[in-house]
Design an enzyme around this catalytic site. Sequence first.
Site, PDB file in Angstrom:
ATOM      1  N   HIS A  70     -22.218  48.888  40.646  1.00  0.00           N
ATOM      2  CA  HIS A  70     -23.253  49.576  39.862  1.00  0.00           C
ATOM      3  C   HIS A  70     -23.571  48.933  38.512  1.00  0.00           C
ATOM      4  CE1 HIS A  70     -25.110  53.896  39.797  1.00  0.00           C
ATOM      5  NE2 HIS A  70     -25.967  52.946  40.144  1.00  0.00           N
ATOM      6  N   CYS A 120     -23.049  56.943  35.385  1.00  0.00           N
ATOM      7  CA  CYS A 120     -22.226  55.995  36.139  1.00  0.00           C
ATOM      8  C   CYS A 120     -22.170  54.586  35.541  1.00  0.00           C
ATOM      9  CB  CYS A 120     -22.753  55.894  37.572  1.00  0.00           C
ATOM     10  SG  CYS A 120     -22.890  57.469  38.442  1.00  0.00           S
TER      11      CYS A 120
END
Length: 441
Positions: free
Chosen positions: A132, A77
Site C-alpha cells: 500500500h 492505511c
Amino acid sequence: MKPLLRVLTACLMALLSEQYCAHAIEASKPNIIYLLVDDMGYADCGFNGGKDIRTPNIDKLAKAGTVLKSFYVQPLCSPTRAALLSGRFPTRTGVYNVVTPGATWGLPLDERTLPQALGEVGYTTAICGKWHLGEFRPEYRPTQRGFQYQYGHMMGNLDYNTHIRDGKLDWYRDDKPLQEEGYTTTLIGKDASRVIRAQPKDKPLFLYVPFNGIHSPYQVPSSYSEPYKDLPKLRGTVAGMLSAVDEAIGQIVAALDEKGMRNNTLILFSSDNGGARPGQGTMNTPLRGGKGGIYEGGMRVAAFATWPGKIAAGATVDEPLHIVDWYPTLLKLTGASPQQKLPVDGKDIWPVLTKKAKSPHTALLLHGTNTNVKALRMGDWKLLLPASGKMELYNLATDISEKRNLADSQPERVKEMRAQLDALTKDAKPLGGPLPGTDKD
C-alpha cells in the site's frame, strides 16, 4: 616451507575467526516481527478491553509483554505504513492519505526504509501482507524498497477469496503476479510461518506482517463467524475476521517456538489506524471517533511489545508514543547506521519500554489526512485543528473520550500549543496524491 606454512595457517585462522565473529554478531541481533492488523478497533482484542471477540493468541502475546496504552499511528492505511518504514511524519513524506490502485505516486524513493537499514546489518527482510505504498513503477514496490522477499498484495480492499481488486488480480510473490486460491488472512499467516521455518539460524530476521484483515470487504469463512452468530451481523463478521487473524498469529508464534527463535525475537503488534465503523463493525471504546479522524479513536490504537527477558511481562506503558518511533529504536537496537540524509521524526523509545522512562516527545504531532487537519499532544493535553478550523482542546487524563472542549477556558494553553503545532508543520510537504472520497481503502 615451514615458515610459509605457518604464515598461511595464521592467515586462514584469522579469516575464519573474522567470519565466525561476523556470524556471531549477526546471530546475536534480535529477530523482529511486526504484526499489523488493518482497521482494528481499540477495544476489539481482549487484552485492551474487548469482551465479545475471542483473541487468545494475541492476548497471550500481550500478557507476555508490555501493553502500550497511548500508542499513536496515522488515521489511514498508507500513511501509517509510510511512518513505520521511514520514521517520518506525513509532513515529510507527503503520504497523508491512501495510495490508490494505479496512482502515480507512493512513498518517495529518496526515503531510506527500515528494511533497507536492517538489510545493511545482515538481516533477512521479508513482507507478508499488504504493501500500500505505491506500485505504478517497479522501483516503488517492496523488493525495490529493501525487502528481499515479498508475498501478498499491493493494495487494500481486495476480495479475500479471489484476490481481485477493481477487476484486477492483486496478489504477488516477489512483486510478480501470483494465481493462488485461499482466504488471504490464512495464506498470509502460513507464508509468514514458512519464512520463519526457512530462516537460517545464523542470520537475524525482520518479518513485517501487515494483514488485510479486518479491513473491508467483510468476508470470512463461516467456521470463524459461527461462534458469533448472536452478535449483530456486521459485528459478527468482523469478529470472525479477527478470529482468523488471531489464528494466523498463533501459527506464526508456533513457528518461532518450533525454530527455537522465540527467546531472541522482538514481537511488535498494533492496528494501522482506529477501527472502521466504530460501534457497528469495530469497538473503539472509550475513545471518540474512528478511522480517518484525528480524535483518539482514529489514531490511538491497541498495541504491545513482547520480548522474553528483555521487555517486562504483564506491564503497561501510558506514555504517548508513535509508530515513527520504531524506526530509530530498531536501528539503535540492531546496530544499524543512524546516518542518513533525511531527518527522522521518531525517537528512541527503548528506555520507555525497559526502564520506565518518560516519553521522549515533549510535543507529539498527530497529523490528519490533509495538510489542514492536524493535532498535537503535549503531556495530557491535546489540541485539535479539525476540518472546521475551530480549535478544540482536551485533557486526556480526565477526558479520554474528548467530550469537554476546554479551548475557550484555556486561551494561553491553546496559544502555546498552536504555536508548537505551527512550528512542527510549517515546512510540510504538499499532499502526495488525491484525497480519498470514502474509507474504501
